[in-house]
Design a protein around this motif. Structure first.
Motif, PDB file in Angstrom:
ATOM      1  N   ARG A  49       0.859  -1.262  -0.133  1.00  0.00           N
ATOM      2  CA  ARG A  49       0.024  -0.113  -0.052  1.00  0.00           C
ATOM      3  C   ARG A  49       0.919   1.331   0.079  1.00  0.00           C
ATOM      4  NH1 ARG A  49      -3.738   1.763   4.630  1.00  0.00           N
ATOM      5  NH2 ARG A  49      -4.401   3.589   4.009  1.00  0.00           N
ATOM      6  N   ALA A  50       0.538   2.120  -0.975  1.00  0.00           N
ATOM      7  CA  ALA A  50       1.273   3.454  -0.887  1.00  0.00           C
ATOM      8  C   ALA A  50       0.955   4.398   0.180  1.00  0.00           C
ATOM      9  CB  ALA A  50       0.842   4.183  -2.183  1.00  0.00           C
ATOM     10  N   ALA A  51       2.148   5.063   0.578  1.00  0.00           N
ATOM     11  CA  ALA A  51       1.958   5.737   1.881  1.00  0.00           C
ATOM     12  C   ALA A  51       1.099   7.129   1.545  1.00  0.00           C
ATOM     13  CB  ALA A  51       3.418   6.334   2.333  1.00  0.00           C
ATOM     14  N   GLY A  52       0.341   7.266   2.307  1.00  0.00           N
ATOM     15  CA  GLY A  52      -0.580   8.348   1.993  1.00  0.00           C
ATOM     16  C   GLY A  52      -1.329   8.844   3.416  1.00  0.00           C
ATOM     17  N   PRO A  53      -2.185   9.682   3.239  1.00  0.00           N
ATOM     18  CA  PRO A  53      -2.750  10.083   4.584  1.00  0.00           C
ATOM     19  C   PRO A  53      -3.130   9.199   5.534  1.00  0.00           C
ATOM     20  CG  PRO A  53      -4.278  10.899   2.958  1.00  0.00           C
ATOM     21  CD  PRO A  53      -2.896  10.043   2.113  1.00  0.00           C
ATOM     22  N   PRO A  54      -3.152   9.231   6.945  1.00  0.00           N
ATOM     23  CA  PRO A  54      -3.685   8.208   7.805  1.00  0.00           C
ATOM     24  C   PRO A  54      -5.078   8.297   7.528  1.00  0.00           C
ATOM     25  CG  PRO A  54      -2.458  10.239   8.889  1.00  0.00           C
ATOM     26  CD  PRO A  54      -2.412  10.621   7.553  1.00  0.00           C
ATOM     27  N   VAL A  55      -5.438   7.057   7.748  1.00  0.00           N
ATOM     28  CA  VAL A  55      -6.911   6.778   7.533  1.00  0.00           C
ATOM     29  C   VAL A  55      -7.664   6.787   8.905  1.00  0.00           C
ATOM     30  CG1 VAL A  55      -8.540   4.712   7.178  1.00  0.00           C
ATOM     31  CG2 VAL A  55      -6.216   4.835   5.793  1.00  0.00           C
ATOM     32  N   SER A  56      -8.813   7.401   8.794  1.00  0.00           N
ATOM     33  CA  SER A  56      -9.399   7.577  10.117  1.00  0.00           C
ATOM     34  C   SER A  56     -10.774   6.836   9.879  1.00  0.00           C
ATOM     35  CB  SER A  56      -9.539   8.836  10.803  1.00  0.00           C
ATOM     36  OG  SER A  56     -10.342   9.542   9.983  1.00  0.00           O
ATOM     37  N   GLY A  78      -8.206  -3.028   5.054  1.00  0.00           N
ATOM     38  CA  GLY A  78      -7.592  -2.012   4.066  1.00  0.00           C
ATOM     39  C   GLY A  78      -7.194  -0.806   4.546  1.00  0.00           C
ATOM     40  N   GLY A  79      -7.739  -0.407   5.895  1.00  0.00           N
ATOM     41  CA  GLY A  79      -7.231   0.743   6.523  1.00  0.00           C
ATOM     42  C   GLY A  79      -5.979   0.529   7.725  1.00  0.00           C
ATOM     43  N   GLY A  80      -5.754  -0.690   7.575  1.00  0.00           N
ATOM     44  CA  GLY A  80      -4.658  -1.126   8.372  1.00  0.00           C
ATOM     45  C   GLY A  80      -4.862  -1.456   9.837  1.00  0.00           C
ATOM     46  N   VAL A  81      -6.105  -1.691  10.042  1.00  0.00           N
ATOM     47  CA  VAL A  81      -6.403  -2.160  11.446  1.00  0.00           C
ATOM     48  C   VAL A  81      -6.078  -3.570  11.683  1.00  0.00           C
ATOM     49  CG1 VAL A  81      -8.579  -2.663  13.039  1.00  0.00           C
ATOM     50  CG2 VAL A  81      -8.636  -0.757  11.588  1.00  0.00           C
ATOM     51  N   SER A  82      -5.288  -3.621  12.952  1.00  0.00           N
ATOM     52  CA  SER A  82      -4.818  -4.962  13.567  1.00  0.00           C
ATOM     53  C   SER A  82      -5.935  -6.061  13.428  1.00  0.00           C
ATOM     54  CB  SER A  82      -4.119  -4.813  14.937  1.00  0.00           C
ATOM     55  OG  SER A  82      -3.087  -3.910  14.797  1.00  0.00           O
ATOM     56  N   THR A  83      -5.596  -7.112  13.036  1.00  0.00           N
ATOM     57  CA  THR A  83      -6.492  -8.356  12.688  1.00  0.00           C
ATOM     58  C   THR A  83      -5.990  -9.640  13.644  1.00  0.00           C
ATOM     59  OG1 THR A  83      -7.149  -7.427  10.578  1.00  0.00           O
ATOM     60  CG2 THR A  83      -7.857  -9.627  11.300  1.00  0.00           C
ATOM     61  N   LEU A  84      -7.110 -10.141  14.095  1.00  0.00           N
ATOM     62  CA  LEU A  84      -6.807 -11.387  14.936  1.00  0.00           C
ATOM     63  C   LEU A  84      -7.825 -12.487  14.525  1.00  0.00           C
ATOM     64  CD1 LEU A  84      -5.785 -13.119  17.334  1.00  0.00           C
ATOM     65  CD2 LEU A  84      -7.449 -12.099  18.509  1.00  0.00           C
ATOM     66  N   ARG A  85      -7.257 -13.437  14.045  1.00  0.00           N
ATOM     67  CA  ARG A  85      -8.171 -14.676  13.674  1.00  0.00           C
ATOM     68  C   ARG A  85      -8.523 -15.522  14.727  1.00  0.00           C
ATOM     69  NH1 ARG A  85      -9.362 -14.111   8.363  1.00  0.00           N
ATOM     70  NH2 ARG A  85      -8.207 -12.899   7.082  1.00  0.00           N
ATOM     71  N   ILE A 127     -17.349  -4.285   6.580  1.00  0.00           N
ATOM     72  CA  ILE A 127     -16.514  -3.647   7.468  1.00  0.00           C
ATOM     73  C   ILE A 127     -15.362  -4.248   7.674  1.00  0.00           C
ATOM     74  CG2 ILE A 127     -16.428  -3.297  10.010  1.00  0.00           C
ATOM     75  CD1 ILE A 127     -18.783  -1.522   8.726  1.00  0.00           C
ATOM     76  N   VAL A 128     -15.355  -5.594   7.747  1.00  0.00           N
ATOM     77  CA  VAL A 128     -13.817  -6.180   7.478  1.00  0.00           C
ATOM     78  C   VAL A 128     -13.029  -5.589   6.372  1.00  0.00           C
ATOM     79  CG1 VAL A 128     -12.791  -8.168   7.227  1.00  0.00           C
ATOM     80  CG2 VAL A 128     -14.717  -8.280   8.750  1.00  0.00           C
ATOM     81  N   GLU A 129     -13.876  -5.797   5.190  1.00  0.00           N
ATOM     82  CA  GLU A 129     -12.803  -5.186   4.038  1.00  0.00           C
ATOM     83  C   GLU A 129     -12.340  -3.737   4.476  1.00  0.00           C
ATOM     84  OE1 GLU A 129     -14.052  -3.830  -0.173  1.00  0.00           O
ATOM     85  OE2 GLU A 129     -14.754  -6.037   0.332  1.00  0.00           O
ATOM     86  N   LEU A 130     -13.222  -2.792   4.950  1.00  0.00           N
ATOM     87  CA  LEU A 130     -12.885  -1.568   5.062  1.00  0.00           C
ATOM     88  C   LEU A 130     -11.588  -1.472   6.314  1.00  0.00           C
ATOM     89  CD1 LEU A 130     -16.069   0.311   5.079  1.00  0.00           C
ATOM     90  CD2 LEU A 130     -14.248   0.450   3.306  1.00  0.00           C
ATOM     91  N   LEU A 131     -11.824  -2.205   7.467  1.00  0.00           N
ATOM     92  CA  LEU A 131     -10.982  -2.172   8.545  1.00  0.00           C
ATOM     93  C   LEU A 131      -9.587  -2.701   7.999  1.00  0.00           C
ATOM     94  CD1 LEU A 131     -13.214  -3.000  11.534  1.00  0.00           C
ATOM     95  CD2 LEU A 131     -12.455  -0.716  10.613  1.00  0.00           C
ATOM     96  N   ALA A 135      -6.509   3.807  12.801  1.00  0.00           N
ATOM     97  CA  ALA A 135      -6.316   2.380  12.786  1.00  0.00           C
ATOM     98  C   ALA A 135      -6.061   1.820  14.027  1.00  0.00           C
ATOM     99  CB  ALA A 135      -5.578   1.822  11.484  1.00  0.00           C
ATOM    100  N   GLY A 136      -5.194   2.481  14.846  1.00  0.00           N
ATOM    101  CA  GLY A 136      -4.249   1.902  16.080  1.00  0.00           C
ATOM    102  C   GLY A 136      -5.219   1.515  17.027  1.00  0.00           C
ATOM    103  N   ALA A 137      -6.173   2.583  16.897  1.00  0.00           N
ATOM    104  CA  ALA A 137      -7.243   2.527  17.879  1.00  0.00           C
ATOM    105  C   ALA A 137      -8.579   1.401  17.979  1.00  0.00           C
ATOM    106  CB  ALA A 137      -7.728   3.857  18.206  1.00  0.00           C
ATOM    107  N   LEU A 138      -8.211   0.666  16.833  1.00  0.00           N
ATOM    108  CA  LEU A 138      -9.230  -0.291  16.685  1.00  0.00           C
ATOM    109  C   LEU A 138      -8.736  -1.710  16.629  1.00  0.00           C
ATOM    110  CD1 LEU A 138     -10.940   1.610  13.661  1.00  0.00           C
ATOM    111  CD2 LEU A 138     -12.294   0.827  15.906  1.00  0.00           C
ATOM    112  N   ARG A 139      -9.423  -2.878  17.005  1.00  0.00           N
ATOM    113  CA  ARG A 139      -9.098  -3.904  17.082  1.00  0.00           C
ATOM    114  C   ARG A 139     -10.031  -4.939  16.083  1.00  0.00           C
ATOM    115  NH1 ARG A 139      -8.247  -1.576  21.088  1.00  0.00           N
ATOM    116  NH2 ARG A 139     -10.296  -2.006  22.543  1.00  0.00           N
TER     117      ARG A 139
END
Length: 81
Positions: A8-15, A72-79, A66-70, A31-35
């Motif tokens: 992913r190209a560096a760009g503005p932070p996602v909120s 794609g936005g860099g949210v940490s994911t746990l399976r 929602i999974v796709e958006l999160l 993205a760092g505030a969501l799990r």
């Protein structure tokens, strides 16, 4: 090309817009505030965060979009199993 991966190209932070179930405050989180937890069913797939207004732990269901958006936005994911 085998073995290549997309970066992913560096760009503005996602909120992400969110709302607290307890105090009803609305805000934006980075993205760092969501799990995100991806489970084997709809019931076990959810995202969570701590409300910046009241400190409550908030857990909300995450459908496919929602999974796709999160993710794609860099949210940490746990399976989970």
């Amino acid at each position: 090309m085998s073995g290549s991966r997309r970066v992913r190209a560096a760009g503005p932070p996602v909120s992400f817009k969110a709302a607290c179930s307890d105090c009803r405050a609305r805000f934006e989180l980075d993205a760092g505030a969501l799990r995100l937890v991806i489970g084997g069913s709809r019931r076990t797939t959810f995202y969570s965060f701590t409300c910046p207004a009241c400190g409550a732990s908030v857990r909300k269901p995450a459908g496919e979009r929602i999974v796709e958006l999160l993710t794609g936005g860099g949210v940490s994911t746990l399976r989970s199993v």
